[in-house]
Design an enzyme around this catalytic site. Sequence first.
Site, PDB file in Angstrom:
ATOM      1  N   SER A 144       0.853  -1.199   0.000  1.00  0.00           N
ATOM      2  CA  SER A 144       0.000   0.000   0.000  1.00  0.00           C
ATOM      3  C   SER A 144       0.883   1.241   0.000  1.00  0.00           C
ATOM      4  O   SER A 144       2.035   1.189   0.458  1.00  0.00           O
ATOM      5  CB  SER A 144      -0.885   0.012   1.249  1.00  0.00           C
ATOM      6  N   TYR A 157      -1.532  -0.669  10.772  1.00  0.00           N
ATOM      7  CA  TYR A 157      -1.723  -1.082   9.372  1.00  0.00           C
ATOM      8  C   TYR A 157      -0.522  -0.677   8.520  1.00  0.00           C
ATOM      9  O   TYR A 157       0.013  -1.480   7.749  1.00  0.00           O
ATOM     10  CB  TYR A 157      -3.023  -0.472   8.815  1.00  0.00           C
TER      11      TYR A 157
HETATM   12  P1  NAP Z   1     -11.554  -6.176   0.689  1.00  0.00           P
HETATM   13  O1  NAP Z   1     -12.487  -5.595  -0.290  1.00  0.00           O
HETATM   14  O2  NAP Z   1     -11.833  -6.033   2.146  1.00  0.00           O
HETATM   15  O3  NAP Z   1     -11.316  -7.711   0.372  1.00  0.00           O
HETATM   16  C1  NAP Z   1     -10.436  -8.438   1.217  1.00  0.00           C
HETATM   17  C2  NAP Z   1     -10.260  -9.846   0.716  1.00  0.00           C
HETATM   18  O4  NAP Z   1      -9.346 -10.508   1.614  1.00  0.00           O
HETATM   19  C3  NAP Z   1     -11.545 -10.638   0.724  1.00  0.00           C
HETATM   20  O5  NAP Z   1     -11.521 -11.553  -0.342  1.00  0.00           O
HETATM   21  C4  NAP Z   1     -11.464 -11.370   2.058  1.00  0.00           C
HETATM   22  O6  NAP Z   1     -12.150 -12.614   2.067  1.00  0.00           O
HETATM   23  C5  NAP Z   1      -9.980 -11.651   2.152  1.00  0.00           C
HETATM   24  N1  NAP Z   1      -9.577 -11.908   3.527  1.00  0.00           N
HETATM   25  C6  NAP Z   1      -9.780 -11.134   4.628  1.00  0.00           C
HETATM   26  N2  NAP Z   1      -9.289 -11.761   5.705  1.00  0.00           N
HETATM   27  C7  NAP Z   1      -8.783 -12.951   5.281  1.00  0.00           C
HETATM   28  C8  NAP Z   1      -8.154 -14.038   5.921  1.00  0.00           C
HETATM   29  N3  NAP Z   1      -7.939 -14.045   7.252  1.00  0.00           N
HETATM   30  N4  NAP Z   1      -7.771 -15.088   5.163  1.00  0.00           N
HETATM   31  C9  NAP Z   1      -7.990 -15.112   3.826  1.00  0.00           C
HETATM   32  N5  NAP Z   1      -8.580 -14.108   3.163  1.00  0.00           N
HETATM   33  C10 NAP Z   1      -8.971 -13.042   3.885  1.00  0.00           C
HETATM   34  O7  NAP Z   1     -10.063  -5.596   0.517  1.00  0.00           O
HETATM   35  P2  NAP Z   1      -9.401  -4.664  -0.629  1.00  0.00           P
HETATM   36  O8  NAP Z   1      -9.760  -3.261  -0.352  1.00  0.00           O
HETATM   37  O9  NAP Z   1      -9.647  -5.274  -1.961  1.00  0.00           O
HETATM   38  O10 NAP Z   1      -7.849  -4.835  -0.234  1.00  0.00           O
HETATM   39  C11 NAP Z   1      -7.102  -5.938  -0.702  1.00  0.00           C
HETATM   40  C12 NAP Z   1      -5.629  -5.728  -0.386  1.00  0.00           C
HETATM   41  O11 NAP Z   1      -5.204  -4.483  -0.946  1.00  0.00           O
HETATM   42  C13 NAP Z   1      -5.290  -5.661   1.093  1.00  0.00           C
HETATM   43  O12 NAP Z   1      -4.047  -6.280   1.321  1.00  0.00           O
HETATM   44  C14 NAP Z   1      -5.188  -4.164   1.356  1.00  0.00           C
HETATM   45  O13 NAP Z   1      -4.358  -3.872   2.452  1.00  0.00           O
HETATM   46  C15 NAP Z   1      -4.594  -3.696   0.049  1.00  0.00           C
HETATM   47  N6  NAP Z   1      -4.848  -2.279  -0.245  1.00  0.00           N
HETATM   48  C16 NAP Z   1      -6.125  -1.819  -0.383  1.00  0.00           C
HETATM   49  C17 NAP Z   1      -6.338  -0.478  -0.667  1.00  0.00           C
HETATM   50  C18 NAP Z   1      -7.718   0.097  -0.823  1.00  0.00           C
HETATM   51  O14 NAP Z   1      -7.851   1.338  -0.791  1.00  0.00           O
HETATM   52  N7  NAP Z   1      -8.754  -0.709  -1.044  1.00  0.00           N
HETATM   53  C19 NAP Z   1      -5.236   0.382  -0.816  1.00  0.00           C
HETATM   54  C20 NAP Z   1      -3.956  -0.119  -0.663  1.00  0.00           C
HETATM   55  C21 NAP Z   1      -3.776  -1.457  -0.387  1.00  0.00           C
HETATM   56  P3  NAP Z   1     -13.628 -12.729   2.746  1.00  0.00           P
HETATM   57  O15 NAP Z   1     -14.480 -11.793   1.956  1.00  0.00           O
HETATM   58  O16 NAP Z   1     -14.005 -14.151   2.562  1.00  0.00           O
HETATM   59  O17 NAP Z   1     -13.462 -12.303   4.157  1.00  0.00           O
END
Ligand code: NAP
Length: 251
Positions: A144, A157
């Site tokens: 991130s 985080y």
């Molecule tokens: P999201 O919409 O919350 O989706 C998270 C995914 O991770 C879901 O498929 C969830 O599965 C899975 N997950 C959560 N806990 C888990 C566990 N204990 N074991 C296995 N799978 C798990 O997240 P996102 O916003 O797409 O973010 C994805 C990644 O990008 C993360 O690493 C986040 O830190 C990074 N990121 C996001 C942003 C942003 O602004 N969105 C920015 C920078 C970086 P379930 O649905 O089954 O729980």
Amino acid sequence: MSTQKLAGKVAVVTGASKGIGASIAKHLAAEGAAVVVNYASSREGADRTVEAINGAGGKAIAVQANLAKEEEVSRLFAETQTAFGQVDILVNNAGIYGFAPLEEINAGHFHQHFDLNVLGLLLATQKAVALFPESGGSVINISSVVSTSAFPGSAVYSATKGAVDAITRVLAAELGPRGIRVNAINPGMVETEGTHAAGIAESEMQSQVEAATPLGRTGQPQDIAGAAVFLASDESSWISGETLRIAGGYR
Ligand code: NAP
């Protein structure tokens, strides 16, 4: 001959039931990879990702595993081996982001984040590379922009993503001799189910980030997926240990 960039490859995408992971899974599959769609609790979301891939002529299966638990990480890769025989590409995307000011940080908050975002990522990489072919493979860590920026309330985080950047550098050095490349993608704010659930999407924070973003908007999951395809493919065959910021110019 296939013109798909990932024909014959097997990819595991952690946390692919929604958000960034689901988009990456679909884009890897569209380039010919067979994809393991991991999820923790959203069976319906994972099934939607799998159906979208299979419906478009690709190949995917869903595997439930909570990656904060070592035995479940092991089972994810055992099931992958049974289904597809090997792994060529690992996308460490599963992650959580909870914000807490210093006075609210406690051991629970710390371990919740580090057990998945850091230990889960390390263990998934350990088990995946054991299934990589002798010719090597590609590991893509979803980090991130918070690893280098400074959002108040994100100490824990941000620390997990700082660790992910460090792990990316170290494992690129450690695994390079085996032909394994390790890179990170560092997204800026991307609209996902997760940012909606966390109250970040459409918040004051989003307006502030957009105002500081040269391209004037927050991201969508597909803004990230193209780079994952690139880093998974031979087009990036001499790129390793890098962190690629994808944030509309946000610094
Ligand atoms: P999201 O919409 O919350 O989706 C998270 C995914 O991770 C879901 O498929 C969830 O599965 C899975 N997950 C959560 N806990 C888990 C566990 N204990 N074991 C296995 N799978 C798990 O997240 P996102 O916003 O797409 O973010 C994805 C990644 O990008 C993360 O690493 C986040 O830190 C990074 N990121 C996001 C942003 C942003 O602004 N969105 C920015 C920078 C970086 P379930 O649905 O089954 O729980």
